[in-house]
Write a protein that holds these residues in place. Sequence first.
Motif, PDB file in Angstrom:
ATOM      1  N   ALA A 100      30.508   5.630  21.228  1.00 55.68           N
ATOM      2  CA  ALA A 100      30.260   5.395  19.802  1.00 55.68           C
ATOM      3  C   ALA A 100      31.352   5.926  18.893  1.00 55.68           C
ATOM      4  CB  ALA A 100      28.924   6.022  19.400  1.00 55.68           C
ATOM      5  N   ALA A 101      32.247   6.742  19.419  1.00 58.63           N
ATOM      6  CA  ALA A 101      33.282   7.361  18.585  1.00 58.63           C
ATOM      7  C   ALA A 101      34.157   6.289  17.935  1.00 58.63           C
ATOM      8  CB  ALA A 101      34.135   8.304  19.415  1.00 58.63           C
ATOM      9  N   GLY A 102      34.259   6.344  16.614  1.00 51.66           N
ATOM     10  CA  GLY A 102      35.105   5.406  15.897  1.00 51.66           C
ATOM     11  C   GLY A 102      34.491   4.053  15.624  1.00 51.66           C
ATOM     12  N   THR A 103      33.233   3.844  16.044  1.00 48.94           N
ATOM     13  CA  THR A 103      32.598   2.549  15.795  1.00 48.94           C
ATOM     14  C   THR A 103      32.072   2.476  14.374  1.00 48.94           C
ATOM     15  OG1 THR A 103      30.440   3.341  16.545  1.00 48.94           O
ATOM     16  CG2 THR A 103      31.869   2.328  18.206  1.00 48.94           C
ATOM     17  N   LYS A 104      31.879   1.267  13.900  1.00 50.91           N
ATOM     18  CA  LYS A 104      31.310   1.062  12.567  1.00 50.91           C
ATOM     19  C   LYS A 104      29.841   0.652  12.642  1.00 50.91           C
ATOM     20  CE  LYS A 104      35.715  -0.248  10.421  1.00 50.91           C
ATOM     21  NZ  LYS A 104      36.445  -1.318   9.698  1.00 50.91           N
ATOM     22  N   SER A 105      29.423   0.092  13.779  1.00 51.53           N
ATOM     23  CA  SER A 105      28.065  -0.446  13.867  1.00 51.53           C
ATOM     24  C   SER A 105      27.036   0.580  14.322  1.00 51.53           C
ATOM     25  CB  SER A 105      28.036  -1.645  14.824  1.00 51.53           C
ATOM     26  OG  SER A 105      28.464  -1.262  16.116  1.00 51.53           O
ATOM     27  N   VAL A 106      27.454   1.633  15.041  1.00 55.68           N
ATOM     28  CA  VAL A 106      26.497   2.635  15.515  1.00 55.68           C
ATOM     29  C   VAL A 106      26.173   3.583  14.366  1.00 55.68           C
ATOM     30  CG1 VAL A 106      26.038   4.500  17.143  1.00 55.68           C
ATOM     31  CG2 VAL A 106      27.323   2.482  17.890  1.00 55.68           C
ATOM     32  N   LYS A 107      24.918   3.542  13.935  1.00 51.85           N
ATOM     33  CA  LYS A 107      24.488   4.324  12.774  1.00 51.85           C
ATOM     34  C   LYS A 107      23.780   5.615  13.167  1.00 51.85           C
ATOM     35  CE  LYS A 107      26.069   1.082  10.166  1.00 51.85           C
ATOM     36  NZ  LYS A 107      27.363   1.287   9.466  1.00 51.85           N
ATOM     37  N   SER A 108      23.238   5.660  14.377  1.00 50.11           N
ATOM     38  CA  SER A 108      22.493   6.833  14.834  1.00 50.11           C
ATOM     39  C   SER A 108      22.663   6.986  16.337  1.00 50.11           C
ATOM     40  CB  SER A 108      21.001   6.698  14.518  1.00 50.11           C
ATOM     41  OG  SER A 108      20.778   6.381  13.174  1.00 50.11           O
ATOM     42  N   LEU A 109      22.626   8.236  16.787  1.00 52.92           N
ATOM     43  CA  LEU A 109      22.660   8.564  18.208  1.00 52.92           C
ATOM     44  C   LEU A 109      21.371   9.299  18.556  1.00 52.92           C
ATOM     45  CD1 LEU A 109      26.269  10.045  18.336  1.00 52.92           C
ATOM     46  CD2 LEU A 109      25.593   7.803  19.227  1.00 52.92           C
ATOM     47  N   VAL A 110      20.766   8.938  19.689  1.00 55.92           N
ATOM     48  CA  VAL A 110      19.569   9.639  20.149  1.00 55.92           C
ATOM     49  C   VAL A 110      19.826  10.123  21.573  1.00 55.92           C
ATOM     50  CG1 VAL A 110      17.091   9.547  20.555  1.00 55.92           C
ATOM     51  CG2 VAL A 110      18.106   8.179  18.710  1.00 55.92           C
ATOM     52  N   ALA A 195      31.371  11.391  19.343  1.00 55.79           N
ATOM     53  CA  ALA A 195      30.738  10.638  18.264  1.00 55.79           C
ATOM     54  C   ALA A 195      29.776  11.465  17.431  1.00 55.79           C
ATOM     55  CB  ALA A 195      30.007   9.422  18.842  1.00 55.79           C
ATOM     56  N   TRP A 196      29.135  12.472  18.032  1.00 57.68           N
ATOM     57  CA  TRP A 196      28.124  13.213  17.257  1.00 57.68           C
ATOM     58  C   TRP A 196      28.732  14.046  16.129  1.00 57.68           C
ATOM     59  CZ3 TRP A 196      29.253  18.317  17.728  1.00 57.68           C
ATOM     60  CH2 TRP A 196      29.737  18.811  18.949  1.00 57.68           C
ATOM     61  N   LYS A 197      30.037  14.153  16.089  1.00 64.85           N
ATOM     62  CA  LYS A 197      30.680  14.849  14.972  1.00 64.85           C
ATOM     63  C   LYS A 197      30.782  13.964  13.728  1.00 64.85           C
ATOM     64  CE  LYS A 197      33.326  18.194  17.674  1.00 64.85           C
ATOM     65  NZ  LYS A 197      34.661  18.775  17.960  1.00 64.85           N
ATOM     66  N   GLU A 198      30.586  12.668  13.922  1.00 66.06           N
ATOM     67  CA  GLU A 198      30.706  11.729  12.789  1.00 66.06           C
ATOM     68  C   GLU A 198      29.474  10.868  12.575  1.00 66.06           C
ATOM     69  OE1 GLU A 198      33.143   8.166  15.064  1.00 66.06           O
ATOM     70  OE2 GLU A 198      34.218  10.024  14.585  1.00 66.06           O
ATOM     71  N   ILE A 199      28.561  10.845  13.561  1.00 67.24           N
ATOM     72  CA  ILE A 199      27.362  10.011  13.485  1.00 67.24           C
ATOM     73  C   ILE A 199      26.132  10.913  13.627  1.00 67.24           C
ATOM     74  CG2 ILE A 199      26.089   8.114  14.556  1.00 67.24           C
ATOM     75  CD1 ILE A 199      28.778   7.073  15.636  1.00 67.24           C
ATOM     76  N   PRO A 200      25.114  10.762  12.781  1.00 67.78           N
ATOM     77  CA  PRO A 200      23.919  11.612  12.869  1.00 67.78           C
ATOM     78  C   PRO A 200      23.231  11.480  14.229  1.00 67.78           C
ATOM     79  CG  PRO A 200      23.931  10.366  10.817  1.00 67.78           C
ATOM     80  CD  PRO A 200      25.047   9.815  11.652  1.00 67.78           C
ATOM     81  N   SER A 201      22.667  12.587  14.702  1.00 74.04           N
ATOM     82  CA  SER A 201      22.050  12.598  16.033  1.00 74.04           C
ATOM     83  C   SER A 201      20.633  13.135  15.995  1.00 74.04           C
ATOM     84  CB  SER A 201      22.894  13.429  17.004  1.00 74.04           C
ATOM     85  OG  SER A 201      22.997  14.777  16.565  1.00 74.04           O
ATOM     86  N   TRP A 202      19.836  12.692  16.964  1.00 80.61           N
ATOM     87  CA  TRP A 202      18.466  13.123  17.183  1.00 80.61           C
ATOM     88  C   TRP A 202      18.338  13.518  18.648  1.00 80.61           C
ATOM     89  CZ3 TRP A 202      19.965  10.052  13.413  1.00 80.61           C
ATOM     90  CH2 TRP A 202      19.263  10.027  12.199  1.00 80.61           C
ATOM     91  N   PHE A 203      17.485  14.491  18.952  1.00 76.60           N
ATOM     92  CA  PHE A 203      17.324  14.968  20.332  1.00 76.60           C
ATOM     93  C   PHE A 203      15.843  15.070  20.696  1.00 76.60           C
ATOM     94  CE2 PHE A 203      21.619  16.169  19.546  1.00 76.60           C
ATOM     95  CZ  PHE A 203      22.239  16.453  20.763  1.00 76.60           C
TER      96      PHE A 203
END
Length: 258
Positions: A100-110, A195-203
Amino acid sequence: MRKNTLLALLSMAALGVPAYAHSAGKPTVVLVHGAFADASSWNGVVAKLEKDGYPVVAVANPLRSVPGDADYVRRIVDGLNTNVVLVGHSYGGAVITQAAAGTKSVKSLVYVSAFAPDAGESAFDLTGKFPGSTLPPTLATPVALENNGKDLYIDQAKFPEQFAADVPRSEAKLMAATQRPVTQAALEDKTKAVAWKEIPSWFIYGDADKNIPPKAIGWMAERAHSKETVVVKGASHVVMVSHPDKVAKIIEDAATSK
Protein backbone atom coordinates in the motif's frame (compact mmCIF):
# COMPACT_ATOMS: atom_id res chain seq x y z
CA MET A 1 -14.46 1.96 -24.39
CA ARG A 2 -11.15 3.41 -23.23
CA LYS A 3 -8.30 0.93 -22.94
CA ASN A 4 -7.65 1.60 -19.23
CA THR A 5 -11.32 1.13 -18.39
CA LEU A 6 -11.46 -2.13 -20.32
CA LEU A 7 -8.36 -3.46 -18.56
CA ALA A 8 -9.79 -2.55 -15.16
CA LEU A 9 -13.08 -4.32 -15.93
CA LEU A 10 -11.22 -7.40 -17.17
CA SER A 11 -9.15 -7.43 -13.98
CA MET A 12 -12.27 -7.25 -11.82
CA ALA A 13 -14.00 -9.94 -13.84
CA ALA A 14 -11.03 -12.27 -13.44
CA LEU A 15 -11.16 -11.73 -9.68
CA GLY A 16 -14.90 -12.19 -9.45
CA VAL A 17 -15.54 -8.55 -8.52
CA PRO A 18 -18.87 -7.18 -9.84
CA ALA A 19 -18.40 -4.79 -12.76
CA TYR A 20 -20.42 -2.14 -10.90
CA ALA A 21 -17.97 -2.13 -7.98
CA HIS A 22 -15.90 0.71 -9.40
CA SER A 23 -18.87 3.07 -9.23
CA ALA A 24 -20.39 1.86 -5.96
CA GLY A 25 -20.37 4.15 -2.93
CA LYS A 26 -18.55 1.67 -0.69
CA PRO A 27 -14.85 0.85 -1.01
CA THR A 28 -13.67 -2.54 -2.13
CA VAL A 29 -12.30 -4.67 0.69
CA VAL A 30 -9.18 -6.58 -0.35
CA LEU A 31 -8.29 -9.44 2.02
CA VAL A 32 -4.78 -10.90 2.12
CA HIS A 33 -4.28 -14.15 4.02
CA GLY A 34 -1.09 -15.11 5.79
CA ALA A 35 1.18 -18.12 6.10
CA PHE A 36 -0.29 -21.59 6.71
CA ALA A 37 -3.73 -20.36 5.57
CA ASP A 38 -5.52 -19.68 2.31
CA ALA A 39 -8.18 -17.31 0.98
CA SER A 40 -10.98 -19.50 2.38
CA SER A 41 -9.94 -18.42 5.88
CA TRP A 42 -11.87 -15.20 5.13
CA ASN A 43 -15.14 -16.94 4.20
CA GLY A 44 -17.07 -15.85 7.28
CA VAL A 45 -15.82 -12.27 6.96
CA VAL A 46 -16.63 -12.17 3.24
CA ALA A 47 -20.20 -13.34 3.89
CA LYS A 48 -20.77 -10.56 6.43
CA LEU A 49 -19.17 -7.83 4.29
CA GLU A 50 -21.07 -8.80 1.16
CA LYS A 51 -24.33 -8.91 3.12
CA ASP A 52 -23.59 -5.32 4.15
CA GLY A 53 -23.01 -4.27 0.54
CA TYR A 54 -19.22 -4.25 0.27
CA PRO A 55 -17.46 -5.59 -2.84
CA VAL A 56 -14.75 -8.01 -1.68
CA VAL A 57 -11.65 -9.63 -3.17
CA ALA A 58 -9.90 -12.38 -1.18
CA VAL A 59 -6.44 -12.60 -2.72
CA ALA A 60 -4.54 -15.86 -3.15
CA ASN A 61 -1.33 -14.61 -1.52
CA PRO A 62 1.66 -16.39 -3.17
CA LEU A 63 3.63 -16.58 0.14
CA ARG A 64 6.94 -16.53 -1.74
CA SER A 65 8.57 -13.21 -0.70
CA VAL A 66 7.51 -9.88 0.77
CA PRO A 67 8.51 -7.82 -2.29
CA GLY A 68 7.02 -10.29 -4.76
CA ASP A 69 3.80 -10.82 -2.81
CA ALA A 70 3.42 -7.08 -2.20
CA ASP A 71 3.83 -6.37 -5.90
CA TYR A 72 1.17 -8.96 -6.72
CA VAL A 73 -1.30 -7.46 -4.23
CA ARG A 74 -0.57 -3.94 -5.44
CA ARG A 75 -1.29 -4.93 -9.04
CA ILE A 76 -4.67 -6.30 -7.96
CA VAL A 77 -5.44 -3.10 -6.03
CA ASP A 78 -4.38 -0.92 -8.96
CA GLY A 79 -6.66 -2.86 -11.32
CA LEU A 80 -9.80 -2.25 -9.28
CA ASN A 81 -10.16 1.51 -9.87
CA THR A 82 -11.94 1.90 -6.52
CA ASN A 83 -11.09 3.12 -3.07
CA VAL A 84 -9.76 0.16 -1.09
CA VAL A 85 -9.64 -1.07 2.48
CA LEU A 86 -6.60 -3.35 2.49
CA VAL A 87 -6.67 -6.10 5.12
CA GLY A 88 -3.85 -8.47 6.08
CA HIS A 89 -3.69 -11.50 8.36
CA SER A 90 -0.43 -12.61 9.99
CA TYR A 91 2.38 -12.52 7.37
CA GLY A 92 -0.19 -10.81 5.13
CA GLY A 93 0.27 -7.76 7.34
CA ALA A 94 3.86 -7.44 6.15
CA VAL A 95 2.62 -7.77 2.57
CA ILE A 96 -0.02 -5.03 2.83
CA THR A 97 2.44 -2.75 4.65
CA GLN A 98 4.66 -2.73 1.59
CA ALA A 99 1.94 -3.09 -1.06
CA ALA A 100 0.00 0.00 0.00
CA ALA A 101 2.97 2.36 0.35
CA GLY A 102 2.62 5.25 -2.06
CA THR A 103 -0.80 4.20 -3.36
CA LYS A 104 -3.65 6.64 -3.85
CA SER A 105 -6.55 4.18 -3.70
CA VAL A 106 -5.82 2.47 -0.36
CA LYS A 107 -7.61 4.57 2.25
CA SER A 108 -7.35 2.27 5.28
CA LEU A 109 -5.25 -0.64 6.51
CA VAL A 110 -6.60 -3.36 8.81
CA TYR A 111 -4.22 -5.71 10.60
CA VAL A 112 -5.82 -8.99 11.72
CA SER A 113 -3.49 -10.85 14.10
CA ALA A 114 -0.87 -9.43 11.80
CA PHE A 115 2.63 -8.07 11.50
CA ALA A 116 3.00 -4.33 10.91
CA PRO A 117 6.74 -4.04 10.33
CA ASP A 118 8.78 -0.88 10.11
CA ALA A 119 11.52 -0.46 7.52
CA GLY A 120 14.26 -3.02 8.03
CA GLU A 121 12.11 -5.41 10.10
CA SER A 122 10.98 -8.93 9.17
CA ALA A 123 8.25 -11.23 10.44
CA PHE A 124 10.91 -13.32 12.20
CA ASP A 125 12.29 -10.20 13.88
CA LEU A 126 8.90 -9.20 15.25
CA THR A 127 7.91 -12.71 16.33
CA GLY A 128 10.97 -12.86 18.57
CA LYS A 129 10.71 -9.31 19.91
CA PHE A 130 8.51 -10.48 22.80
CA PRO A 131 8.26 -13.95 24.41
CA GLY A 132 5.25 -16.15 23.82
CA SER A 133 5.36 -17.66 20.32
CA THR A 134 5.24 -21.46 20.37
CA LEU A 135 5.33 -21.83 16.57
CA PRO A 136 8.91 -23.05 15.93
CA PRO A 137 8.57 -26.47 17.65
CA THR A 138 5.33 -27.18 15.76
CA LEU A 139 6.83 -26.82 12.29
CA ALA A 140 7.12 -29.96 10.17
CA THR A 141 10.29 -30.94 8.32
CA PRO A 142 10.76 -28.20 5.69
CA VAL A 143 10.32 -28.99 2.01
CA ALA A 144 13.57 -28.32 0.15
CA LEU A 145 13.33 -25.86 -2.73
CA GLU A 146 15.84 -24.88 -5.39
CA ASN A 147 18.66 -22.50 -4.46
CA ASN A 148 18.66 -23.83 -0.88
CA GLY A 149 15.20 -22.42 -0.18
CA LYS A 150 12.69 -24.00 2.21
CA ASP A 151 8.91 -24.24 2.33
CA LEU A 152 7.51 -24.26 5.85
CA TYR A 153 4.39 -26.07 7.08
CA ILE A 154 2.91 -26.64 10.53
CA ASP A 155 2.76 -30.31 11.54
CA GLN A 156 -0.85 -31.34 10.88
CA ALA A 157 -1.21 -33.05 14.26
CA LYS A 158 -0.07 -29.87 16.05
CA PHE A 159 -1.91 -27.41 13.81
CA PRO A 160 -5.28 -27.22 15.60
CA GLU A 161 -3.85 -26.36 19.02
CA GLN A 162 -1.12 -24.08 17.66
CA PHE A 163 -2.97 -22.18 14.96
CA ALA A 164 -6.70 -22.50 15.56
CA ALA A 165 -7.37 -23.54 19.15
CA ASP A 166 -10.74 -21.77 19.33
CA VAL A 167 -12.01 -23.21 16.03
CA PRO A 168 -14.09 -26.45 16.07
CA ARG A 169 -11.67 -29.38 15.90
CA SER A 170 -13.15 -30.77 12.68
CA GLU A 171 -12.72 -27.43 10.92
CA ALA A 172 -9.21 -26.94 12.31
CA LYS A 173 -8.19 -30.36 10.94
CA LEU A 174 -9.43 -29.37 7.50
CA MET A 175 -7.42 -26.16 7.75
CA ALA A 176 -4.36 -28.22 8.68
CA ALA A 177 -4.72 -30.42 5.61
CA THR A 178 -5.25 -27.50 3.22
CA GLN A 179 -2.69 -25.08 4.70
CA ARG A 180 -0.50 -23.16 2.25
CA PRO A 181 3.27 -23.15 2.87
CA VAL A 182 5.36 -20.01 3.23
CA THR A 183 9.01 -19.82 2.27
CA GLN A 184 11.46 -19.27 5.08
CA ALA A 185 12.94 -16.46 3.01
CA ALA A 186 9.59 -14.60 3.01
CA LEU A 187 9.51 -14.58 6.80
CA GLU A 188 13.07 -13.25 6.82
CA ASP A 189 12.50 -10.52 4.20
CA LYS A 190 13.11 -7.01 5.50
CA THR A 191 10.37 -4.49 4.84
CA LYS A 192 11.39 -1.61 2.60
CA ALA A 193 8.26 0.58 2.37
CA VAL A 194 5.92 1.29 5.28
CA ALA A 195 2.32 2.19 4.46
CA TRP A 196 1.05 2.57 8.03
CA LYS A 197 3.12 5.74 8.38
CA GLU A 198 0.93 7.44 5.77
CA ILE A 199 -2.36 5.49 5.82
CA PRO A 200 -4.63 5.12 8.90
CA SER A 201 -4.61 1.65 10.47
CA TRP A 202 -6.89 -0.54 12.57
CA PHE A 203 -5.88 -3.66 14.54
CA ILE A 204 -7.70 -6.73 15.87
CA TYR A 205 -6.15 -9.80 17.49
CA GLY A 206 -6.78 -12.48 20.09
CA ASP A 207 -5.18 -12.56 23.52
CA ALA A 208 -4.57 -16.33 23.10
CA ASP A 209 -2.55 -16.06 19.87
CA LYS A 210 0.27 -18.65 19.90
CA ASN A 211 1.93 -17.65 16.62
CA ILE A 212 2.53 -13.93 17.19
CA PRO A 213 2.77 -12.90 20.85
CA PRO A 214 -0.23 -10.69 21.66
CA LYS A 215 2.13 -8.25 23.37
CA ALA A 216 3.98 -7.85 20.06
CA ILE A 217 0.78 -7.08 18.15
CA GLY A 218 -0.31 -4.58 20.77
CA TRP A 219 3.08 -2.91 20.59
CA MET A 220 2.88 -2.70 16.79
CA ALA A 221 -0.64 -1.24 17.00
CA GLU A 222 0.51 1.44 19.41
CA ARG A 223 3.55 2.23 17.26
CA ALA A 224 1.33 2.60 14.19
CA HIS A 225 -1.05 4.92 16.10
CA SER A 226 -3.92 2.55 15.43
CA LYS A 227 -7.25 4.36 15.20
CA GLU A 228 -8.99 1.39 16.83
CA THR A 229 -7.52 -1.70 18.48
CA VAL A 230 -9.75 -4.65 19.40
CA VAL A 231 -8.46 -7.49 21.56
CA VAL A 232 -10.70 -10.57 21.45
CA LYS A 233 -10.56 -12.55 24.66
CA GLY A 234 -9.60 -16.20 24.16
CA ALA A 235 -9.18 -15.86 20.40
CA SER A 236 -6.46 -17.77 18.56
CA HIS A 237 -4.27 -16.66 15.67
CA VAL A 238 -7.18 -17.11 13.23
CA VAL A 239 -9.54 -14.63 14.83
CA MET A 240 -11.16 -14.03 11.43
CA VAL A 241 -12.27 -17.69 11.39
CA SER A 242 -13.46 -17.91 15.00
CA HIS A 243 -14.90 -14.38 15.24
CA PRO A 244 -15.77 -13.26 11.68
CA ASP A 245 -18.39 -10.76 12.84
CA LYS A 246 -15.87 -8.91 15.02
CA VAL A 247 -13.35 -8.80 12.19
CA ALA A 248 -15.96 -7.64 9.68
CA LYS A 249 -17.05 -4.94 12.14
CA ILE A 250 -13.58 -3.41 12.43
CA ILE A 251 -13.15 -3.56 8.65
CA GLU A 252 -16.41 -1.67 8.25
CA ASP A 253 -15.26 0.82 10.88
CA ALA A 254 -12.14 1.41 8.75
CA ALA A 255 -14.27 1.69 5.60
CA THR A 256 -16.56 4.35 7.05
CA SER A 257 -13.96 6.38 8.95
CA LYS A 258 -13.59 9.98 7.85
